[in-house]
Motif scaffolding. Structure first.
Motif, PDB file in Angstrom:
ATOM      1  N   LEU A 333       6.778   1.127   6.157  1.00 23.79           N
ATOM      2  CA  LEU A 333       6.840   0.413   4.875  1.00 23.79           C
ATOM      3  C   LEU A 333       6.097   1.161   3.786  1.00 23.79           C
ATOM      4  CD1 LEU A 333       7.938  -2.112   3.565  1.00 23.79           C
ATOM      5  CD2 LEU A 333       5.855  -3.340   4.211  1.00 23.79           C
ATOM      6  N   GLY A 334       4.985   1.894   4.142  1.00 24.42           N
ATOM      7  CA  GLY A 334       4.234   2.673   3.147  1.00 24.42           C
ATOM      8  C   GLY A 334       5.071   3.815   2.596  1.00 24.42           C
ATOM      9  N   GLU A 335       5.862   4.454   3.439  1.00 26.10           N
ATOM     10  CA  GLU A 335       6.709   5.549   2.983  1.00 26.10           C
ATOM     11  C   GLU A 335       7.843   5.065   2.090  1.00 26.10           C
ATOM     12  OE1 GLU A 335       8.055   7.601   6.434  1.00 26.10           O
ATOM     13  OE2 GLU A 335       6.159   8.665   6.752  1.00 26.10           O
ATOM     14  N   SER A 336       8.283   3.784   2.201  1.00 30.19           N
ATOM     15  CA  SER A 336       9.401   3.267   1.393  1.00 30.19           C
ATOM     16  C   SER A 336       8.963   2.783   0.019  1.00 30.19           C
ATOM     17  CB  SER A 336      10.091   2.124   2.137  1.00 30.19           C
ATOM     18  OG  SER A 336       9.201   1.026   2.252  1.00 30.19           O
ATOM     19  N   LEU A 337       7.663   2.676  -0.292  1.00 27.62           N
ATOM     20  CA  LEU A 337       7.202   2.129  -1.564  1.00 27.62           C
ATOM     21  C   LEU A 337       7.455   3.100  -2.716  1.00 27.62           C
ATOM     22  CD1 LEU A 337       3.817   0.284  -0.767  1.00 27.62           C
ATOM     23  CD2 LEU A 337       5.992  -0.697  -1.449  1.00 27.62           C
ATOM     24  N   THR A 338       7.318   4.453  -2.508  1.00 26.51           N
ATOM     25  CA  THR A 338       7.457   5.447  -3.587  1.00 26.51           C
ATOM     26  C   THR A 338       8.861   5.412  -4.197  1.00 26.51           C
ATOM     27  OG1 THR A 338       5.773   6.835  -2.588  1.00 26.51           O
ATOM     28  CG2 THR A 338       7.266   7.907  -4.172  1.00 26.51           C
ATOM     29  N   PRO A 339       9.958   5.494  -3.442  1.00 27.14           N
ATOM     30  CA  PRO A 339      11.286   5.421  -4.052  1.00 27.14           C
ATOM     31  C   PRO A 339      11.556   4.086  -4.740  1.00 27.14           C
ATOM     32  CG  PRO A 339      11.440   5.370  -1.646  1.00 27.14           C
ATOM     33  CD  PRO A 339      10.050   5.781  -1.974  1.00 27.14           C
ATOM     34  N   LEU A 340      10.943   2.953  -4.225  1.00 29.51           N
ATOM     35  CA  LEU A 340      11.147   1.644  -4.861  1.00 29.51           C
ATOM     36  C   LEU A 340      10.486   1.605  -6.230  1.00 29.51           C
ATOM     37  CD1 LEU A 340      10.606  -0.818  -1.852  1.00 29.51           C
ATOM     38  CD2 LEU A 340      12.761  -0.316  -3.015  1.00 29.51           C
ATOM     39  N   ALA A 341       9.319   2.289  -6.372  1.00 36.56           N
ATOM     40  CA  ALA A 341       8.626   2.329  -7.667  1.00 36.56           C
ATOM     41  C   ALA A 341       9.420   3.157  -8.673  1.00 36.56           C
ATOM     42  CB  ALA A 341       7.208   2.888  -7.502  1.00 36.56           C
ATOM     43  N   ALA A 342       9.977   4.300  -8.201  1.00 34.17           N
ATOM     44  CA  ALA A 342      10.769   5.164  -9.090  1.00 34.17           C
ATOM     45  C   ALA A 342      12.023   4.429  -9.550  1.00 34.17           C
ATOM     46  CB  ALA A 342      11.148   6.448  -8.341  1.00 34.17           C
ATOM     47  N   ALA A 343      12.657   3.703  -8.660  1.00 34.60           N
ATOM     48  CA  ALA A 343      13.866   2.969  -9.026  1.00 34.60           C
ATOM     49  C   ALA A 343      13.547   1.896 -10.062  1.00 34.60           C
ATOM     50  CB  ALA A 343      14.478   2.339  -7.778  1.00 34.60           C
ATOM     51  N   GLU A 344      12.378   1.241  -9.926  1.00 38.12           N
ATOM     52  CA  GLU A 344      11.978   0.211 -10.893  1.00 38.12           C
ATOM     53  C   GLU A 344      11.782   0.823 -12.270  1.00 38.12           C
ATOM     54  OE1 GLU A 344       8.507  -3.182 -11.596  1.00 38.12           O
ATOM     55  OE2 GLU A 344       8.375  -1.796  -9.879  1.00 38.12           O
TER      56      GLU A 344
END
Length: 801
Positions: A333-344
């Motif tokens: 889950l920690g590795e998936s947070l960076t792309p979610l922030a960029a998409a936001e």
């Protein structure tokens, strides 16, 4: 019947309330002018008693008694009969038309100091009750008590049949008819009683002195035999006791022989002890194996108990596994947070750019609308609404062509707004995804921290695995030791059961020995050694065999004694049975004697007593039957004599002859010796003897009016004077006499004689009332009731001389 008080209102000429008090009136007269209402007072007396007026042709007519202009008439008569006082009251009410009703009536008996007793409550009931009290009906009352106008000579000139009926009622001769009926009923009843007694006599049967004597002889014979039986009973009882004792001794000896002979050493008695020893050794071996298995099981169980609980180890190991799984989830889950922030960030930038395009399109539309303002304003107008520029009410909306630039600018604004909405939705979804992922990561970190705290002092995962393997090995050891222990315990139980069976067999064998010894305990057997059962049995069997010969000798002696006693008793019984047979009692043993002889004696005593009782009853019945038969003959004779009317006719003729004798004496006095009365040839009518014409007899119907009055008066006076002496006890009570008119036909001398006769009759205690308008006669009586008629109706005044 003697009147006491008369009260009337609304009756004939007496419209107002009128009271006539007869107190102290033995001889009186109703006097007054013709039509004043004198006869109405007599009518009122008769009406109160019988509900009818003798002067009316229709005796059922009641309407004429009601005074004119009145709707009702009330008559009340107080009178006495035989010392009792009564009140008869009748009310007549007019009905529609010319009719009237007299349903309201009552008869009361007056008690001194108490309420009156109602005897009758309707018109018919009152009439019937009065007839019973006076013993006279209406017609007879008006012929011998009240002699109304125009009917004074009724009794003198009556038909023989009617005159006889009146005498029958006055003299109460009907009682003889009732007497005859009662006598015939009594004769029939007595005949029935005689028949019943005769039936009882037949039921008794033969009864004589000979039968009593025979029964007495039978009593003596049976009682003598009964006495012999009582005398022999002690000897027979002693012999029976000897037989009983001998049989008991024989039975005892026989039982002893059987019991002692049955004492034998049982087969296989020596094998029982060996079986007990073998069983005890098997039990010892099984106990040792069970103890060893128990030790092994106890050691293995203790080793298992030293290890942690299997459940605890399982929970710790599961906790280690959950922590490792959480660590992997946190890493992913920690590795998936960076792309979610960029998409936001990208979606937020695109949404801002789209909003700027919407503003550009909006400014372009306003510019185009300003260039075509008239068209824009026309689109906002509506008929009947004020204009936004001049405030005038719009009547007609102007029709203008739409410029081409306006729709294009409006379409461009709508596209820009749609793209802006989509960009904002994308930015919102990206922000939500980023936020949800961050929240989930935070929760996973918190769960991992909780597990770390729980496992801080717990063994590691490898240590848990090692301890679980060790526990599994030890538990298998426990299961194996448990199986071995269960097998050993089962073997021990079987060995113990086998030992119990062997010991029970030994105990049963010892018990059978003791039971066998107890059966011969009466002969004092030897004591057992309690060591070797086989030796004890052998000693007991030898002792029993030694006693059998003596018991055989005792049996033979007892049987001989029984035979001797039975022979002696049989001889005594045979002698007694023969004596019983001589008097007709058939028995063949002691039981028959003891039951049959007393029964025969009792039957003889009963037969003797019955014969004596029957004889006494037969004598009593015959005596009673003779008395009843004599009484029946008397009643039958009386009933037959009174069955015809001959006796009553004879009594009527005797009464009529006495009446004629009395009336003749009175008539001779009234007529100055000119006339007397006699019965005609048929003794059914009256003849007048004319003494002035050579005593020639002539019919009473040939008399003149004055002569008829004198003859009728003589009969009436004689009837009142002699009726009581001629009648039966229940005859009519003629205590009063009322004479209505007829005196006007008499000359002065005859009137004087009549008045003297009436005065003498009144002085004798009989009430005599006269109705007359002859003043000379009225003035001679001690009491007058002056009747007058005025505007308000008739009135009465009592005047005493």
């Amino acid at each position: 019947m003697r009147p006491r008080r008369l009260e009337l209102e609304g009756f004939t000429s007496f419209r107002g309330r009128t009271v006539v008090d007869f107190d102290g009136a033995d001889l009186f007269a109703f006097c007054g002018p013709t039509g004043a209402g004198k006869s109405s007072l007599i009518d009122a007396i008769v009406f109160a008693l019988y509900g009818a007026v003798p002067r009316y042709d229709d005796l059922r007519a009641v309407a004429p008694v009601v005074s004119q202009s009145r709707n009702e008439a009330v008559v009340s008569l107080e009178f006495s009969v035989g010392g009792d006082d009564y009140v008869a009251t009748r009310v007549v009410r007019r009905t529609k038309g010319k009719g009237a009703t007299t349903k309201e009536a009552r008869l009361e008996r007056v008690h001194s100091g108490g309420d009156p007793e109602v005897l009758a409550g309707t018109a018919d009931e009152v009439t019937k009750a009065v007839e019973g009290l006076l013993g006279l009906g209406f017609e007879h009352f008006t012929r011998c008590v009240v002699l109304p106008q125009g009917e004074f000579a009724q009794f003198l000139l009556d038909k023989p049949k009617d005159r006889q009926a009146l005498l029958m009622r006055l003299l109460d001769l009907g009682v003889y008819e009732q007497m005859g009926k009662r006598a015939r009923e009594r004769a029939a009843s007595l005949a029935t009683e005689v028949k019943v007694l005769d039936g009882k006599l037949e039921q008794i049967g033969a009864a004589s002195e000979e039968l009593v004597a025979g029964a007495a002889q039978r009593c003596r014979e049976t009682e003598a035999l009964e006495a012999r039986l009582r005398t022999a009973e002690p000897q027979l009882q002693a012999l029976q006791e000897s037989v009983r004792r001998g049989r008991d001794d024989a039975a005892t000896a026989s039982d002893a022989i059987a019991v002692l002979g049955a004492v034998q050493v049982p087969d296989g008695i020596g094998d029982i002890a060996e079986a007990v020893a073998v069983a005890r050794r098997a039990v010892a071996e099984a106990e040792a194996r069970e103890a060893a298995a128990a030790d092994t099981l106890r050691e293995a169980t203790a080793a298992v108990d030293e290890l942690p609980d299997a459940g605890v180890l399982g929970r710790v190991r599961a906790a280690h596994e959950r922590r490792a799984k959480l660590a992997a989830q946190i890493h992913d889950l920690g590795e998936s947070l960076t792309p979610l922030a960029a998409a936001e960030d990208d979606a937020t930038t695109a949404a801002k750019a789209a909003d700027e395009q919407v503003e550009v399109a909006r400014r372009h539309l306003r510019s185009v609308q300003d260039s075509h303002l008239a068209h824009t304003l026309a689109e906002t107008l509506a008929p009947g609404e004020p204009c936004p520029v001049c405030a005038q009410t719009v009547t007609t909306v102007p029709s203008l062509d739409t410029p081409a630039e306006v729709p294009a600018a409006q379409a461009a604004l709508q596209d820009a707004e749609a793209q802006a909405d989509a960009a904002r939705a994308t930015a919102s979804a990206a922000a939500r995804d980023h936020r949800d992922a961050a929240g989930q990561l935070q929760r996973l970190h918190e769960q991992e921290a909780e597990l770390a705290a729980e496992l801080a002092e717990a063994p590691t995962a490898d240590e848990c695995a090692q301890q679980q393997r060790r526990r599994t090995e030890l538990e298998e050891t426990v299961r194996s030791a448990t199986s071995t222990f269960d097998t050993a315990r089962a073997d021990h139980a079987k060995a113990r059961q086998a030992l119990d069976g062997a010991e029970k067999a030994d105990k049963d064998a010892r018990g059978r020995f003791l039971a066998g010894r107890d059966r011969v305990a009466a002969w004092t057997p030897p004591e057992p050694g309690q060591e070797d059962l086989r030796d004890d049995w052998a000693a007991l069997a030898r002792w029993a065999a030694d006693l059998v010969p003596a018991q055989r000798d005792a049996l033979a002696g007892a049987e001989a004694a029984v035979a001797k006693a039975e022979s002696t008793a049989a001889a005594v019984v045979t002698e007694l049975c023969a004596a019983a047979a001589e008097i007709g009692i058939e028995v063949d043993d002691v039981a028959g004697l003891t039951a049959g002889v007393p029964r025969a004696a009792e039957q003889a005593r009963i037969a003797h007593a019955t014969a004596e009782t029957n004889l006494a009853q037969a004598r009593s019945l015959r005596t009673e039957m003779a008395g009843l038969e004599a009484a029946r003959k008397v009643a039958d004779t009386l009933g037959r004599h009174l069955k015809t009317d001959g006796f009553q006719t004879w009594l009527q003729r005797e009464a009529q002859e006495q009446l004629v004798i009395g009336a003749s004496e009175i008539l001779e006095e009234l007529s100055g010796g000119a006339y007397s009365l006699a019965l005609d040839d048929k003794a059914s009518g009256f003849d007048v003897i004319d003494h002035r014409n050579a005593d020639q007899p002539r019919s009473a119907r040939t008399l003149s009016g004055g002569e008829t009055f004198l003859a009728s008066l003589a009969l009436a006076l004689a009837l009142g004077e002699h009726i009581a002496s001629m009648a039966t006890r229940g005859a009519a009570r003629l205590e009063s006499l009322f004479l209505d008119e007829g005196f006007g036909t008499l000359d002065a001398d005859t009137l004087d004689v009549v008045a003297a006769a009436i005065e003498e009759l009144g002085a004798g205690g009989r009430m005599v009332g006269l109705v007359t308008h002859v003043s000379d006669l009225a003035e001679r009586v001690p009491l007058r009731f002056e009747v007058s008629n005025g505007p308000n109706g008739s009135a009465v005044e009592r005047i005493e001389s």
